[in-house]
Design a protein around this motif. Structure first.
Motif, mmCIF file in Angstrom:
data_model
loop_
_atom_site.group_PDB
_atom_site.id
_atom_site.type_symbol
_atom_site.label_atom_id
_atom_site.label_comp_id
_atom_site.label_asym_id
_atom_site.label_seq_id
_atom_site.Cartn_x
_atom_site.Cartn_y
_atom_site.Cartn_z
ATOM 1 N N UNK A 214 8.365 11.169 20.175
ATOM 2 C CA UNK A 214 9.821 11.715 20.142
ATOM 3 C C UNK A 214 10.704 10.406 20.003
ATOM 4 N N UNK A 215 10.397 9.395 21.056
ATOM 5 C CA UNK A 215 11.232 8.008 20.929
ATOM 6 C C UNK A 215 11.370 7.649 19.496
ATOM 7 N N UNK A 216 10.179 7.445 18.814
ATOM 8 C CA UNK A 216 10.206 6.916 17.583
ATOM 9 C C UNK A 216 10.989 7.995 16.443
ATOM 10 N N UNK A 217 10.836 9.163 16.602
ATOM 11 C CA UNK A 217 11.506 10.163 15.633
ATOM 12 C C UNK A 217 12.901 9.740 15.872
ATOM 13 N N UNK A 218 13.254 10.070 17.288
ATOM 14 C CA UNK A 218 14.733 9.831 17.461
ATOM 15 C C UNK A 218 15.533 8.512 17.030
ATOM 16 N N UNK A 219 14.813 7.725 17.359
ATOM 17 C CA UNK A 219 15.376 6.311 17.069
ATOM 18 C C UNK A 219 15.477 6.037 15.528
ATOM 19 N N UNK A 220 14.608 6.569 14.887
ATOM 20 C CA UNK A 220 14.574 6.623 13.391
ATOM 21 C C UNK A 220 15.767 7.537 12.608
ATOM 22 N N UNK B 63 8.826 1.421 14.627
ATOM 23 C CA UNK B 63 7.276 1.667 15.153
ATOM 24 C C UNK B 63 6.476 0.834 15.861
ATOM 25 N N UNK B 64 6.544 -0.691 15.045
ATOM 26 C CA UNK B 64 5.852 -1.987 15.827
ATOM 27 C C UNK B 64 6.173 -2.002 17.265
ATOM 28 N N UNK B 65 7.489 -1.850 17.707
ATOM 29 C CA UNK B 65 7.941 -1.951 18.961
ATOM 30 C C UNK B 65 7.389 -1.305 19.917
ATOM 31 N N UNK B 66 6.817 -0.004 19.752
ATOM 32 C CA UNK B 66 6.134 1.158 20.420
ATOM 33 C C UNK B 66 4.761 0.850 20.409
ATOM 34 N N UNK B 67 3.896 -0.067 19.747
ATOM 35 C CA UNK B 67 2.687 -0.027 19.617
ATOM 36 C C UNK B 67 2.195 -1.431 20.068
ATOM 37 N N UNK B 68 1.668 -1.628 21.190
ATOM 38 C CA UNK B 68 1.179 -3.086 21.891
ATOM 39 C C UNK B 68 0.652 -3.964 20.838
ATOM 40 N N UNK B 69 -0.350 -4.005 20.240
ATOM 41 C CA UNK B 69 -0.757 -4.806 19.498
ATOM 42 C C UNK B 69 0.286 -5.344 18.441
ATOM 43 N N UNK B 70 0.969 -4.492 18.019
ATOM 44 C CA UNK B 70 2.008 -4.696 16.948
ATOM 45 C C UNK B 70 3.220 -5.244 17.157
ATOM 46 N N UNK B 71 3.525 -5.123 18.617
ATOM 47 C CA UNK B 71 4.818 -5.812 18.987
ATOM 48 C C UNK B 71 5.186 -7.227 18.650
ATOM 49 N N UNK B 72 4.318 -8.192 18.524
ATOM 50 C CA UNK B 72 4.492 -9.395 17.865
ATOM 51 C C UNK B 72 5.464 -9.237 16.674
ATOM 52 N N UNK B 73 4.812 -8.354 15.667
ATOM 53 C CA UNK B 73 5.274 -8.167 14.486
ATOM 54 C C UNK B 73 6.717 -7.589 14.399
ATOM 55 N N UNK B 74 6.798 -6.440 15.329
ATOM 56 C CA UNK B 74 8.278 -6.152 15.727
ATOM 57 C C UNK B 74 9.301 -7.135 16.077
ATOM 58 N N UNK B 75 8.782 -7.802 16.836
ATOM 59 C CA UNK B 75 9.580 -9.215 17.418
ATOM 60 C C UNK B 75 9.794 -10.095 16.134
ATOM 61 N N UNK B 76 8.859 -10.272 15.234
ATOM 62 C CA UNK B 76 9.222 -11.119 14.011
ATOM 63 C C UNK B 76 10.153 -10.631 13.087
ATOM 64 N N UNK B 77 10.138 -9.256 13.053
ATOM 65 C CA UNK B 77 11.335 -8.503 12.165
ATOM 66 C C UNK B 77 12.676 -8.769 12.907
#
Length: 371
Positions: free
Chosen positions: A191-197, A332-346
């Motif tokens: 719900x958070x991802x869909x709402x923010x998107x 999406x990356x910011x909500x998934x633990x292993x992918x959070x570094x990529x969200x930070x990079x973006x």
């Protein structure tokens, strides 16, 4: 055989990731005729959905509310096309005069280069002839691509309303699909991802429309003050090109400068450049941060890279879609633990320059690196 998961070496993991990215890009490139209209058809309903909900609250049947929104949207798009076609038709009537003046200016420039740089005129003529031949070859290819693009746009223009209608109409079905796809313990994150998107796309598209109108007004006003012909047409074209991040603004100033050279004096091209630089300064420092970039928080480096990649994959539509699609990936990356570094990079959250980033402990001493 042991059921424990096998740990792959790092180089195999990197190879898997690279192969996955390559296959993804291949699918995006090969299927662009289907994917591009579908992406637009997903983004536009998100922008139109509040209007549909408003009409439904007025007791308008849902199907009729969707049709009303589609008719208004397609009428606006058709009106914009009509404006461009009518203005370009008027512009084409004056093209021979502009061509004659531009050739005269070009001949003067050729003589100046020959005189100032001590280059014989026949060498300059040979270079011009070679350049013209290359431009003719490129022009033929460009015309073919343009005709193909225009044909594709007309086909998309008639297919898009069907896509948009179906996506808005089947929105409850799509939401139910996502609810069944993910386990209940992940529903909060979904719900958070869909709402923010949704908020991101609505903010981005609405912001682009407002920014485009403001930039078109400023461009047209500046060209009108400078006495450049067809100021409104050129100003609107510049505003549309300005939608393409970082690159469109550079392309947009070339047309009015050439028109200033052909219709007035060469010094007027410099005035046009100064006027457009002022408009770009206002746009980049006031319009974009306040109107467009409030939700889309992608840093400039990643923005330029994804715009160039989008151009290679999908052409102009890819350059337009690159920023919002990257912003959605960041959500999406910011909500998934292993992918959070990529969200930070973006993102555009620059770390404190005084912060100690790498701290390496060796025996009894601590070594600090990479500030």
């Amino acid at each position: 055989m042991d059921n424990a998961s096998v740990k792959l070496p790092v180089y195999l993991k990197i190879a898997q990731i690279m192969m996955g990215i390559a296959v993804l890009f291949l699918i995006l490139y090969v299927g662009q005729d289907i994917i591009i209209p579908l992406v637009f058809a997903i983004m536009i309903p998100i922008l139109l959905n509040p209007i549909v909900l408003f009409l439904c609250r007025l007791r308008v049947p849902r199907v009729l509310a969707i049709i009303i929104c589609l008719v208004i949207t397609m009428s606006l798009i058709a009106g914009i096309f009509y404006f461009f076609i009518s203005q370009i038709s008027l512009f084409s009537d004056s093209f021979p005069e502009f061509r004659q003046k531009f050739l005269a200016f070009f001949n003067d420039a050729e003589r100046w280069v020959s005189r100032e740089f001590n280059v014989s005129k026949w060498k300059v003529d040979a270079w011009v002839t070679k350049t013209q031949k290359q431009q003719m070859d490129n022009g033929t290819s460009l015309i073919t691509k343009t005709v193909s693009t225009v044909g594709g746009m007309f086909i998309t223009f008639f297919i898009m309303p069907v896509y948009i209608f179906m996506i808005i109409y089947y929105k409850p079905l799509l939401f139910e699909f996502f609810a069944r796809l993910f386990p209940k313990n992940l529903h909060v994150m979904v719900v958070e991802v869909l709402s923010e998107t949704k908020a991101l796309i609505q903010s981005y598209l609405f912001g682009l429309i407002v920014e485009g109108v403001l930039v078109a007004i400023l461009n047209s006003l500046a060209l009108w003050i400078l006495g450049i012909p067809y100021a409104i047409l050129i100003g609107v074209i510049g505003a549309l090109l300005n939608i393409i991040p970082y690159i469109g603004g550079v392309i947009a100033v070339a047309l009015p400068m050439l028109l200033a050279i052909a219709s007035k004096e060469p010094v007027d091209a410099l005035y046009v450049l100064i006027a457009y630089l002022i408009v770009q300064f206002i746009d980049n420092n006031f319009f974009v941060p306040k109107i467009v970039a409030s939700k889309v928080k992608i840093n400039a480096l990643i923005s330029i890279i994804v715009v160039l990649v989008g151009n290679e994959l999908w052409g102009v539509p890819g350059m337009f879609l690159a920023i919002p699609l990257t912003a959605i990936l960041k959500v999406i990356f910011d909500r998934i633990g292993p992918l959070q570094p990529f969200g930070f990079l973006l993102g555009d959250n620059q770390p404190d320059i005084a912060k100690e980033i790498f701290v390496v402990r060796r025996r009894s001493r601590t070594v600090t690196a990479a500030r």
